[in-house]
Design an enzyme around this catalytic site. Structure first.
Site, PDB file in Angstrom:
ATOM      1  N   SER A   1      17.129 -18.534  -0.386  1.00  0.00           N
ATOM      2  CA  SER A   1      16.721 -18.322  -1.780  1.00  0.00           C
ATOM      3  C   SER A   1      17.835 -18.742  -2.731  1.00  0.00           C
ATOM      4  O   SER A   1      17.744 -18.535  -3.935  1.00  0.00           O
ATOM      5  CB  SER A   1      16.356 -16.855  -2.018  1.00  0.00           C
ATOM      6  OG  SER A   1      17.459 -16.028  -1.724  1.00  0.00           O
TER       7      SER A   1
ATOM      8  N   ASN B   1      19.797  -5.128  -0.823  1.00  0.00           N
ATOM      9  CA  ASN B   1      18.605  -4.609  -1.503  1.00  0.00           C
ATOM     10  C   ASN B   1      18.932  -3.999  -2.867  1.00  0.00           C
ATOM     11  O   ASN B   1      18.172  -4.168  -3.819  1.00  0.00           O
ATOM     12  CB  ASN B   1      17.893  -3.575  -0.624  1.00  0.00           C
ATOM     13  CG  ASN B   1      17.387  -4.197   0.664  1.00  0.00           C
ATOM     14  OD1 ASN B   1      17.484  -5.406   0.852  1.00  0.00           O
ATOM     15  ND2 ASN B   1      16.855  -3.371   1.559  1.00  0.00           N
TER      16      ASN B   1
ATOM     17  N   THR C   1     -14.618 -18.554 -38.715  1.00  0.00           N
ATOM     18  CA  THR C   1     -14.978 -17.682 -37.588  1.00  0.00           C
ATOM     19  C   THR C   1     -15.985 -18.502 -36.790  1.00  0.00           C
ATOM     20  O   THR C   1     -16.738 -19.291 -37.370  1.00  0.00           O
ATOM     21  CB  THR C   1     -15.631 -16.348 -38.033  1.00  0.00           C
ATOM     22  OG1 THR C   1     -16.809 -16.647 -38.781  1.00  0.00           O
ATOM     23  CG2 THR C   1     -14.698 -15.503 -38.886  1.00  0.00           C
TER      24      THR C   1
ATOM     25  N   LYS D   1      -2.636 -44.704 -31.391  1.00  0.00           N
ATOM     26  CA  LYS D   1      -2.554 -43.260 -31.141  1.00  0.00           C
ATOM     27  C   LYS D   1      -1.212 -42.623 -31.483  1.00  0.00           C
ATOM     28  O   LYS D   1      -0.163 -43.194 -31.259  1.00  0.00           O
ATOM     29  CB  LYS D   1      -2.833 -42.978 -29.648  1.00  0.00           C
ATOM     30  CG  LYS D   1      -4.252 -43.258 -29.216  1.00  0.00           C
ATOM     31  CD  LYS D   1      -5.249 -42.238 -29.757  1.00  0.00           C
ATOM     32  CE  LYS D   1      -5.166 -40.921 -29.057  1.00  0.00           C
ATOM     33  NZ  LYS D   1      -5.712 -40.984 -27.709  1.00  0.00           N
TER      34      LYS D   1
ATOM     35  N   ASN E   1      -0.205 -38.762 -30.585  1.00  0.00           N
ATOM     36  CA  ASN E   1      -0.768 -37.540 -29.998  1.00  0.00           C
ATOM     37  C   ASN E   1       0.109 -36.316 -30.247  1.00  0.00           C
ATOM     38  O   ASN E   1       1.326 -36.405 -30.141  1.00  0.00           O
ATOM     39  CB  ASN E   1      -0.934 -37.729 -28.486  1.00  0.00           C
ATOM     40  CG  ASN E   1      -1.856 -38.884 -28.148  1.00  0.00           C
ATOM     41  OD1 ASN E   1      -2.839 -39.125 -28.844  1.00  0.00           O
ATOM     42  ND2 ASN E   1      -1.522 -39.617 -27.098  1.00  0.00           N
TER      43      ASN E   1
ATOM     44  N   GLU F   1      -0.197 -29.591 -27.155  1.00  0.00           N
ATOM     45  CA  GLU F   1      -0.976 -29.655 -25.913  1.00  0.00           C
ATOM     46  C   GLU F   1      -0.169 -29.108 -24.734  1.00  0.00           C
ATOM     47  O   GLU F   1      -0.706 -28.432 -23.857  1.00  0.00           O
ATOM     48  CB  GLU F   1      -1.405 -31.093 -25.641  1.00  0.00           C
ATOM     49  CG  GLU F   1      -2.463 -31.547 -26.634  1.00  0.00           C
ATOM     50  CD  GLU F   1      -2.723 -33.042 -26.571  1.00  0.00           C
ATOM     51  OE1 GLU F   1      -2.822 -33.587 -25.465  1.00  0.00           O
ATOM     52  OE2 GLU F   1      -2.837 -33.653 -27.639  1.00  0.00           O
TER      53      GLU F   1
ATOM     54  N   TYR G   1      12.005  -2.127   0.276  1.00  0.00           N
ATOM     55  CA  TYR G   1      12.225  -3.573   0.255  1.00  0.00           C
ATOM     56  C   TYR G   1      11.501  -4.243   1.405  1.00  0.00           C
ATOM     57  O   TYR G   1      11.559  -3.796   2.553  1.00  0.00           O
ATOM     58  CB  TYR G   1      13.729  -3.917   0.335  1.00  0.00           C
ATOM     59  CG  TYR G   1      13.967  -5.426   0.266  1.00  0.00           C
ATOM     60  CD1 TYR G   1      14.026  -6.082  -0.959  1.00  0.00           C
ATOM     61  CD2 TYR G   1      14.076  -6.199   1.415  1.00  0.00           C
ATOM     62  CE1 TYR G   1      14.200  -7.466  -1.036  1.00  0.00           C
ATOM     63  CE2 TYR G   1      14.254  -7.577   1.352  1.00  0.00           C
ATOM     64  CZ  TYR G   1      14.311  -8.206   0.131  1.00  0.00           C
ATOM     65  OH  TYR G   1      14.476  -9.562   0.053  1.00  0.00           O
TER      66      TYR G   1
ATOM     67  N   GLN H   1      11.568 -11.325  -2.159  1.00  0.00           N
ATOM     68  CA  GLN H   1      12.458 -12.439  -2.508  1.00  0.00           C
ATOM     69  C   GLN H   1      11.733 -13.461  -3.395  1.00  0.00           C
ATOM     70  O   GLN H   1      12.365 -14.202  -4.140  1.00  0.00           O
ATOM     71  CB  GLN H   1      12.943 -13.117  -1.220  1.00  0.00           C
ATOM     72  CG  GLN H   1      13.842 -14.311  -1.454  1.00  0.00           C
ATOM     73  CD  GLN H   1      14.506 -14.789  -0.171  1.00  0.00           C
ATOM     74  OE1 GLN H   1      15.332 -14.098   0.384  1.00  0.00           O
ATOM     75  NE2 GLN H   1      14.110 -15.950   0.304  1.00  0.00           N
TER      76      GLN H   1
HETATM   77  N1  ARG Z   1      17.711 -12.973  -0.833  1.00  0.00           N
HETATM   78  C1  ARG Z   1      17.125 -11.670  -0.773  1.00  0.00           C
HETATM   79  C2  ARG Z   1      16.192 -11.461  -1.979  1.00  0.00           C
HETATM   80  O1  ARG Z   1      16.315 -12.156  -2.920  1.00  0.00           O
HETATM   81  C3  ARG Z   1      18.184 -10.648  -0.793  1.00  0.00           C
HETATM   82  C4  ARG Z   1      17.807  -9.383  -0.103  1.00  0.00           C
HETATM   83  C5  ARG Z   1      17.783  -9.547   1.329  1.00  0.00           C
HETATM   84  N2  ARG Z   1      17.603  -8.257   1.959  1.00  0.00           N
HETATM   85  C6  ARG Z   1      17.227  -8.189   3.216  1.00  0.00           C
HETATM   86  N3  ARG Z   1      17.058  -7.029   3.663  1.00  0.00           N
HETATM   87  N4  ARG Z   1      17.016  -9.255   3.941  1.00  0.00           N
HETATM   88  O2  ARG Z   1      15.332 -10.625  -1.935  1.00  0.00           O
END
Ligand code: ARG
Length: 462
Positions: A26, A113, A158, A286, A288, A293, A320, A325
């Site tokens: 992530s 977490n 209206t 044109k 636009n 939009e 969690y 994520q």
């Molecule tokens: N990258 C994870 C997130 O954004 C961090 C938390 C990961 N926690 C875990 N127990 N694997 O949620």
């Protein structure tokens, strides 16, 4: 921690598939909150020193290590390793490389977490405030525009049918108050998001007796969260912001749609500057109104965003789960879109020209039908009967292709003897507008009061 070891490697013997590694990363998204993660690490390190996990010397070297990492991230010299699945792991890995064992102690008593929601809250708090500032700038521009256009009359619609004449300033201020609701929503939001989860651990609370109130204060939060299960597992702070964004975009998309029609040859009530329009690759004539939009188009993703966050959490067991994520990508992206759209809308509108002549030409006498009914009411006719009489007059005017304003008194009297000479005074657009003097009405006097209210509102924000 080596460069290939995961933070959770102890329990898992086999190597993770590279595919899974890619799937679960992530860092591309949570990289955005590296500054917040740095702050959290600083505060957490100091807290660990308070409870004796770090000696004074160790704390010094840890803080220096964190500063060095911040410098690397700031200058783009931080080297991410494949093992860095998120920004939290990346920073801890690097800290351990720089300061050794002391770095390996930084995660004492905390979990990703609680760390991830602390970072997220800090990040969103900051960007939501930035958005609020942009919204106030938009309001400021709208107010100036409303003042500049005072006196200009155009048809109000209206059902997209000409209904009653209104002041252009009144229309512009309608946008102002819609924006104001977003600002007030954000104000409530910024209060609720201002709660610090750090110290909640994985779900049960930290086993090390850190001072959670001190942590909250140092990180600039109003208070510490009261329940570790709730704090680590809830994402209302994402869905709620996404609702504010979706409601805002929905509002803006309606205005964008209307202004886009105003920009058509048939209406020509407004002309956008070249800076906020584009041409066509094929049709040379044109120009636009793309800014409008795109605002309308982008509202689709905003509406989808709030849905995505609600669906993400629906039925998810406390606390969690890795599903969560997926919260950041959409929330962060939509907030950026909202900020950008606010700026684009403000600039596009400020650079546009209102075609007052076209607005005037578009005023059809039928817009005054309600005023004629009101006239009869003032002469003592019950409204329902007056409505019926004017309906017949309108019918006749259509049959004979004779505008209401071209009716003679004799002709009016064919429908009711209550019509007198003064009816012609009534049959004027400025008179119609000036009647609507109630609070929130379109009369210039009422709009001036409205402007004063809007000015007070802006002063309170600035
Ligand atoms: N990258 C994870 C997130 O954004 C961090 C938390 C990961 N926690 C875990 N127990 N694997 O949620």
């Amino acid at each position: 921690m080596g460069k290939t070891r995961k933070v959770w490697s102890g329990r898992i013997e086999g190597a993770v598939s590279p595919l899974m590694e890619r799937f679960s990363r992530s860092v591309e998204t949570d990289f955005l909150m590296w500054r917040e993660d740095i702050s959290v690490n600083r505060v957490w390190a100091a807290e660990l020193a308070e409870i004796g996990i770090y000696s004074a010397d160790e704390l010094k070297s840890v803080l220096a290590g964190i500063d060095k990492i911040a410098g690397e991230l700031e200058t783009g010299n931080f080297e991410f390793e494949p093992v860095d699945e998120d920004i939290h792991v990346a920073i801890e890995r690097r800290l351990t490389e720089i300061v050794g064992d002391a770095g390996a102690r930084i995660h004492t008593g905390r979990s990703r977490n609680d760390q991830v929601v602390t970072d997220s809250r800090l990040y969103l708090k900051g960007r939501a405030k930035d958005w609020q500032i942009e919204l106030v700038r938009l309001q400021d521009n709208l107010l100036t525009m409303a003042k500049d256009q005072l006196g200009v009359i155009l048809p109000g619609y209206t059902h997209w049918q000409q209904a009653q004449p209104i002041l252009l300033s009144h229309y512009i201020l309608a946008i102002f108050w819609g924006v104001d609701r977003t600002i007030s929503r954000l104000k409530d939001y910024l209060h609720r998001i201002d709660v610090c989860p750090l110290g909640s651990g994985a779900l049960a609370g930290s086993a090390f007796s850190v001072d959670r109130e001190r942590i909250a204060l140092k990180l600039g939060f109003r208070e510490a969260s009261q329940n570790s299960i709730d704090a680590t597992g809830e994402r209302d702070f994402c869905s709620e912001l996404l609702f504010a964004i979706a409601a805002y975009f929905t509002h803006l998309s309606r205005i964008a749609a209307e202004l886009q029609m105003w920009n058509s040859l048939e209406f020509s009530f407004i002309e956008f500057s070249d800076a906020y329009a584009t041409g066509s690759s094929m049709m040379p004539q044109k120009k636009n109104p793309d800014a409008m939009e795109l605002i309308r188009g982008k509202s689709a993703a905003a509406i989808a965003g709030v849905n995505q966050l609600l669906v993400l959490q629906k039925g998810l067991p406390l606390t969690y789960n890795r599903d969560l994520q997926e919260d950041k990508k959409v929330t962060f992206a939509q907030l950026e879109e909202a900020i950008l759209a606010t700026d684009v809308f403000r600039e596009a509108l400020s650079g546009a020209t209102f075609r007052v002549d076209k607005m005037q030409q578009a005023l059809e006498p039928g817009l005054l039908a309600t005023d004629l009914a009101d006239y009869l009411v003032q002469k003592g006719v019950p409204f329902r009967q007056a409505h019926e009489i004017i309906g017949q007059i309108v019918q006749r005017s259509l049959q004979e292709k004779c505008q209401l304003t071209a009716f003679t008194l004799e002709k009016f009297n064919e429908f009711s003897e209550f019509f007198e000479d003064d009816v012609f005074k009534k049959l004027q657009f400025p008179v119609s507008v000036a009647q609507r003097i109630v609070i929130g009405g379109t009369a210039e006097k009422a709009v001036q009061l409205q402007i004063a209210q809007a000015e007070d509102r802006l002063k309170a924000y600035q």
